[in-house]
Scaffold this motif. Structure first.
Motif, mmCIF file in Angstrom:
data_model
loop_
_atom_site.group_PDB
_atom_site.id
_atom_site.type_symbol
_atom_site.label_atom_id
_atom_site.label_comp_id
_atom_site.label_asym_id
_atom_site.label_seq_id
_atom_site.Cartn_x
_atom_site.Cartn_y
_atom_site.Cartn_z
ATOM 1 N N GLY A 1 -17.330 5.456 5.524
ATOM 2 C CA GLY A 1 -16.458 4.594 6.681
ATOM 3 C C GLY A 1 -15.054 4.503 6.191
ATOM 4 N N LEU A 2 -14.695 4.063 5.036
ATOM 5 C CA LEU A 2 -13.372 3.794 4.384
ATOM 6 C C LEU A 2 -12.545 5.406 4.316
ATOM 7 N N SER A 3 -13.176 6.475 4.311
ATOM 8 C CA SER A 3 -12.799 7.476 4.027
ATOM 9 C C SER A 3 -12.848 8.447 5.408
ATOM 10 N N GLU A 4 -13.217 8.025 6.217
ATOM 11 C CA GLU A 4 -13.745 8.735 7.414
ATOM 12 C C GLU A 4 -12.533 9.593 8.029
ATOM 13 N N HIS A 5 -11.211 9.204 8.042
ATOM 14 C CA HIS A 5 -10.076 9.696 8.501
ATOM 15 C C HIS A 5 -9.973 11.312 8.117
ATOM 16 N N THR B 1 0.805 -1.220 0.231
ATOM 17 C CA THR B 1 -0.040 -0.077 0.021
ATOM 18 C C THR B 1 1.083 1.198 0.078
ATOM 19 N N SER B 2 0.216 2.382 -0.150
ATOM 20 C CA SER B 2 1.122 3.601 -0.180
ATOM 21 C C SER B 2 1.867 3.918 1.120
ATOM 22 N N GLU B 3 3.034 4.278 1.146
ATOM 23 C CA GLU B 3 3.875 4.257 2.268
ATOM 24 C C GLU B 3 3.097 5.343 3.310
ATOM 25 N N GLN B 4 2.578 6.510 2.701
ATOM 26 C CA GLN B 4 1.994 7.437 3.605
ATOM 27 C C GLN B 4 0.690 6.850 4.487
ATOM 28 N N LYS B 5 0.371 5.943 4.009
ATOM 29 C CA LYS B 5 -0.958 5.305 4.682
ATOM 30 C C LYS B 5 -0.386 4.168 5.718
ATOM 31 N N ILE B 6 0.853 3.959 5.731
ATOM 32 C CA ILE B 6 1.018 2.873 6.967
ATOM 33 C C ILE B 6 1.174 3.484 8.188
ATOM 34 N N PRO B 7 0.446 3.182 9.254
ATOM 35 C CA PRO B 7 0.466 3.989 10.429
ATOM 36 C C PRO B 7 1.530 3.326 11.351
ATOM 37 N N ASP B 8 1.891 3.946 12.355
ATOM 38 C CA ASP B 8 2.739 3.584 13.674
ATOM 39 C C ASP B 8 1.898 2.780 14.345
ATOM 40 N N THR B 9 0.585 3.044 14.605
ATOM 41 C CA THR B 9 -0.392 2.439 15.403
ATOM 42 C C THR B 9 -1.654 2.509 15.143
ATOM 43 N N TRP B 10 -2.558 1.316 15.432
ATOM 44 C CA TRP B 10 -4.008 1.488 15.024
ATOM 45 C C TRP B 10 -4.795 1.565 16.468
ATOM 46 N N VAL B 11 -5.720 2.841 16.413
ATOM 47 C CA VAL B 11 -6.763 2.659 17.391
ATOM 48 C C VAL B 11 -8.215 2.284 17.099
ATOM 49 N N SER B 12 -8.410 1.482 18.249
ATOM 50 C CA SER B 12 -10.040 1.061 17.670
ATOM 51 C C SER B 12 -10.826 1.833 18.212
ATOM 52 N N VAL C 1 -2.654 5.589 12.991
ATOM 53 C CA VAL C 1 -2.202 6.969 13.231
ATOM 54 C C VAL C 1 -0.680 6.922 13.080
ATOM 55 N N LYS C 2 -0.066 8.072 12.325
ATOM 56 C CA LYS C 2 1.394 8.144 12.052
ATOM 57 C C LYS C 2 1.838 9.565 12.438
ATOM 58 N N ASP C 3 2.705 9.848 13.187
ATOM 59 C CA ASP C 3 3.164 11.067 13.477
ATOM 60 C C ASP C 3 2.202 11.997 14.229
ATOM 61 N N GLY C 4 1.095 11.631 14.665
ATOM 62 C CA GLY C 4 -0.126 12.400 15.412
ATOM 63 C C GLY C 4 -1.159 12.412 14.329
ATOM 64 N N ARG C 5 -1.175 11.925 13.061
ATOM 65 C CA ARG C 5 -1.999 12.338 12.182
ATOM 66 C C ARG C 5 -2.833 11.057 11.736
ATOM 67 N N ALA C 6 -4.115 11.019 11.390
ATOM 68 C CA ALA C 6 -4.966 9.952 11.357
ATOM 69 C C ALA C 6 -4.427 9.815 9.638
ATOM 70 N N VAL C 7 -4.020 8.571 9.362
ATOM 71 C CA VAL C 7 -3.482 8.285 7.981
ATOM 72 C C VAL C 7 -4.361 7.400 7.064
ATOM 73 N N SER C 8 -5.126 6.503 7.889
ATOM 74 C CA SER C 8 -5.923 5.610 7.337
ATOM 75 C C SER C 8 -7.052 4.894 8.142
#
Length: 743
Positions: free
Chosen positions: A79-83, A27-38, A54-61
């Motif tokens: 839902g797929l684009s909610e971020h 997938t796009s490297e920009q959309k790979i998060p550091d962590t997932w929040v349920s 979440v990546k670098d404090g931003r919701a990316v996916s």
């Protein structure tokens, strides 16, 4: 654009770089998060479980939660684009006050809350406490609804408090109360996969609640009946499609009841043991013969027989409905007839079998349970002295501080402003300039106010732009709490990122205002976080139909949501249904069978306005597009409003596909809407989505409301269609005209 980019040397390698992720794959490297929040989706009432990347404090996916009980990992386009909503260009960032030059200018939070208190108290001292009106939403977490209700009713002391849930769900609420004695959908989503017959009335779930379609797909043995004037995507899935005339559903349902009684397909033992009013109901439906119902509905007698016999012979029939039923001057009574059909066949609260209101907003159920607007918290009744005394004792206040009747509903608050009885208004997370029927009346009401406060996560919107004070609020993904979905499932909402600028959570705003008012210590002692509200709400709900007392945040998280009732001491998490024992929330424990007569809808077509306008949603957008209009992928999929018309009508008017037309009623005109010529709409009818501020359907809709629920009759207004005389113009979210080049 940089010179390097202009020369073709910068190929945006970083932006378009790809990588492998253990969860999402290539997938796009920009959309790979550091962590997932349920968390839980913040759009509709289905209540899908999901994760925010979440990546670098931003919701990316985002991605669906494959282990969630509701959606099994699936998400709809919203839902797929909610971020993307979290970093939309129109996020509200700072408190704004209208200055002497008429411009909104930035101020600090302390000043904003102080001015709010000063203006509200000034209006109440001069005109009375109920001169303040409050309009809320279905988008907050339950903890915020609970706090807001206490703040408004006990702190500000006004009873004129309602939410935009009245615009979509009030008729279902009132219908349940009249039939069963209490609000609360009896069934569960699981019933869609267990029913042998599914009867959907005015419910286009394929567009409006698409994740529910998976339950239909998981049930290959079911027979699907769809009653709808328009050949919706859901109607195209039906085994039996009933293209009834607009607002003739009461006649159809009464006709089915007539046939079931006549053919001995009712459960007389259940009726005798668990209902009252059968003799009156039987008498009232005698005239609804197939021939008579055929004349009222436009269906053939054979279609009416077939629908009745399929439902009557089913072992576990499910009835579901949404806005096609609720948006009507007869919405409450239509719900009562639906409940009559289920009750006389004993199909309430059984696996697969229930009358099921599919709710609109993500937490409309939360405000119905805890919000202190249409009822006292915990489905207690304003009129009940014992309910008021019980609640007052739990809160440690005098019972005479609680209102003895519901205050004005949403449309009455608006009309009260027109009459100068409401002088100040607090609007929270809703956009009435686009969403309220008959735009002219709404604009008049706002112009009549002394002071208007709009609290929203977005600015500018058509409503924030006319506010005297704008309060920036956190939205989904930026705060914690719970939502309750259509099947009474309480799910956890979690914070993934910080709110932008100086935006605050709605709970923090409510607590800050309570401190300014001097009611914080009494109403919210020691509260600092949503969990404080949740723990108190558990005590308030204990022993009630909507019992939360056994729930904890940890337990909800572990199970991916839990249905209420879940009392203290509950030993297992399982699917729950209401009224399975045949006892209802009435004084005698029996459900009410209520005779209802069909009536023609209020505004019939005529020579000047020959078409019946129907309004509704499209899958890509949400309500007034405050959120989705700034999500690029959704906006590209559905950028503009349109009108659907049958080919025969288009030919008679000399119109072709993609022509631009005006929609005119006795109240106003929607200009330059694209025409779609299609046979999914019947001759004499037209359809237009209601999401678009630049083509606002509520410029033509009528001020007609259900007398019981006060829900608007958004549909069935009389219009005419004319070829547009001007080049189409489109209005962006900021309210400035944006011309589009036409092909």
């Amino acid at each position: 654009m940089s010179l390097k980019r202009q020369l073709g040397l910068d190929i945006l390698e970083e932006r378009y770089a790809y990588a492998s992720d253990p969860v999402m794959g290539h997938t796009s490297e920009q959309k790979i998060p550091d962590t997932w929040v349920s968390t839980t989706c913040g759009y509709c009432s289905v209540g899908c479980g999901m994760f925010i990347g979440v990546k670098d404090g931003r919701a990316v996916s985002v991605r669906g939660n494959p282990d969630h009980a509701v959606n099994s990992g699936l998400l709809c386009p919203k839902g797929l684009s909610e971020h993307y909503t979290l970093e939309a260009s129109n996020r509200a960032l700072y408190p704004l006050l209208r200055n002497k030059r008429g411009k909104l200018a930035r101020i600090g939070w302390d000043e904003a809350l102080a001015i709010m208190v000063e203006k509200f108290r000034g209006v109440q001292e001069k005109y009375g406490r109920d001169a303040l009106g409050v309009l809320s939403t279905g988008q907050l977490v339950t903890e915020e609804f609970y706090a807001l209700g206490k703040l408004v009713q006990l702190g500000l002391g006004t009873n004129n408090y309602d939410g935009n849930t009245t615009l979509c769900m009030a008729s279902a609420v009132s219908g349940y109360k009249r039939s069963f004695g209490s609000d609360g959908p009896p069934g569960a989503y699981e019933d869609l996969s267990r029913a042998d017959v599914i009867f959907l009335i005015g419910a286009n779930i394929a567009d409006n609640h698409p994740i529910l379609c998976q339950y239909l797909d998981a049930n290959p043995r079911r027979t699907l009946i769809v009653a709808d004037p328009r050949v919706t995507k859901t109607a195209m899935m039906a085994d039996l499609y009933l293209p009834l005339k607009p607002r003739s559903d009461i006649a159809l349902l009464n006709g089915m009841i007539h046939l079931l009684i006549e053919n001995g397909l009712i459960d007389r033992e259940y009726v005798a043991a668990h209902t009252t009013g059968f003799d009156q109901l039987e008498q009232s439906v005698r005239k609804y013969t197939p021939d008579h119902v055929s004349q009222l509905t436009g269906l053939t007698p054979e279609q009416i027989y077939k629908a009745a016999l399929i439902y009557g012979k089913a072992k576990a029939p499910f009835i579901g409905w949404t806005m096609g039923v609720n948006h009507s001057t007869k919405g409450t009574e239509t719900v009562n007839v639906i409940n009559n059909l289920a009750l006389i066949t004993g199909n309430v609260g059984r696996p697969g079998a229930s009358p099921f209101s599919i709710t609109g907003q993500c937490n409309a159920m939360g405000t119905r349970e805890a919000g202190f607007a249409s009822s006292l918290p915990g489905y207690r009744k304003f009129e009940s002295a014992s309910d008021r005394e019980e609640l007052a004792a739990l809160w440690g206040i005098a019972a005479d501080r609680l209102p003895t009747s519901r205050g004005w509903a949403y449309p009455d608050i608006i009309e009260g402003a027109v009459a100068k009885k409401i002088r100040a208004l607090w609007v929270i997370a809703t956009n009435p300039i686009v969403s309220f029927p008959n735009l002219g009346v709404l604009q008049h009401s706002l112009d009549s106010l002394d002071f208007l406060v709009v609290q929203d996560g977005f600015h500018p919107t058509p409503t924030t732009e006319v506010a005297d004070l704008v309060l920036p609020a956190a939205i989904w993904g930026e705060k914690e709490g719970t939502y309750t979905n259509s099947e009474r499932r309480v799910s956890k909402v979690n914070r993934a990122v910080k709110p932008p600028g100086e935006a605050r959570t709605d709970l923090d705003i409510f607590l800050g205002l309570a401190k300014k008012l001097g009611f914080y210590d009494e109403l919210f002692p020691g509260w600092t976080q949503p969990k404080d509200a949740f723990e108190e709400w558990k005590r308030i709900s204990a022993g009630r139909l909507c019992d939360y007392s056994g729930l904890t945040y940890e337990l909800i998280e572990r199970h991916g949501g839990i249905q209420w009732p879940y009392p203290t001491g509950a030993m297992e998490v399982k699917t729950t249904r209401l009224y399975s024992d045949g006892r209802f929330s009435t004084e005698d424990g029996k459900a009410r069978l209520l005779p209802v007569e069909w009536e023609p809808f209020p505004e019939q077509p005529n020579a000047d306005f020959p078409f019946v306008l129907n309004t509704g949603r499209t899958i890509e957008h949400w309500h007034t597009r405050t959120k989705t209009g700034n999500v690029p992928i959704l906006e590209r999929l559905s950028p503009n409003a349109w009108l659907e018309m049958n080919p025969r009508d288009a030919q008679s008017l000399g119109l072709k596909p993609h022509d631009h037309i005006d929609v005119i009623s006795a109240r106003g005109r929607v200009k330059s809407v694209e025409l779609r010529v299609t046979e999914i709409i019947a001759p004499g009818q037209v359809f237009m989505p209601f999401h678009y501020a630049e083509a606002n359907a509520n410029q033509v809709t009528q001020s007609a409301f259900d007398p019981i629920s006060r829900e608007p009759n958004y549909k069935q207004c009389a219009v005419r269609i004319e070829r547009a005389q001007i080049a189409p113009q489109y209005w962006g979210v900021r309210g400035s005209p944006r011309a589009r080049v036409q092909a």
